[in-house]
Design a protein around this motif. Structure first.
Motif: not given
Length: 87
Positions: A16, A18-20, A22-23, A45, A48-51, A55
């Motif tokens: 969790r 890292n956004d990538e 996590w996705a 989602w 998340r800051k960088n969705v 993703m």
């Protein structure tokens, strides 16, 4: 199947972080047909800051698989908006 499920639960904090990752972890759950777990995993989602739009595809698939079409529609619309922002 169960091995993936167990690994994701065991290493959830790292996955969790890292956004990538996590996705991609959510996508692996969908591939293993753990739709309810994938939907729960990806439910954050909005926080998340960088969705990115890509993703959200596993979440959309998971929600449709568990008959939560209203939530799937919301996710689909959000993905479209995100896709427009990235252009």
């Amino acid at each position: 199947g169960q091995a993936v499920h167990g690994l994701i639960q065991r290493y959830s904090e790292s996955l969790r972080s890292n956004d990538e990752i996590w996705a991609r972890s959510g996508a692996v759950l969908v591939l293993g047909k753990h739709y309810s777990l994938a939907a729960a995993w990806l439910a954050e989602w909005r926080e998340r800051k960088n969705v990115k739009a890509w993703m959200l595809k596993p979440l959309l698939t998971a929600l449709r698989a568990i008959d939560q079409d209203d939530k799937a529609l919301e996710v689909c619309r959000a993905a479209l908006r995100l896709g427009e922002e990235q252009e």
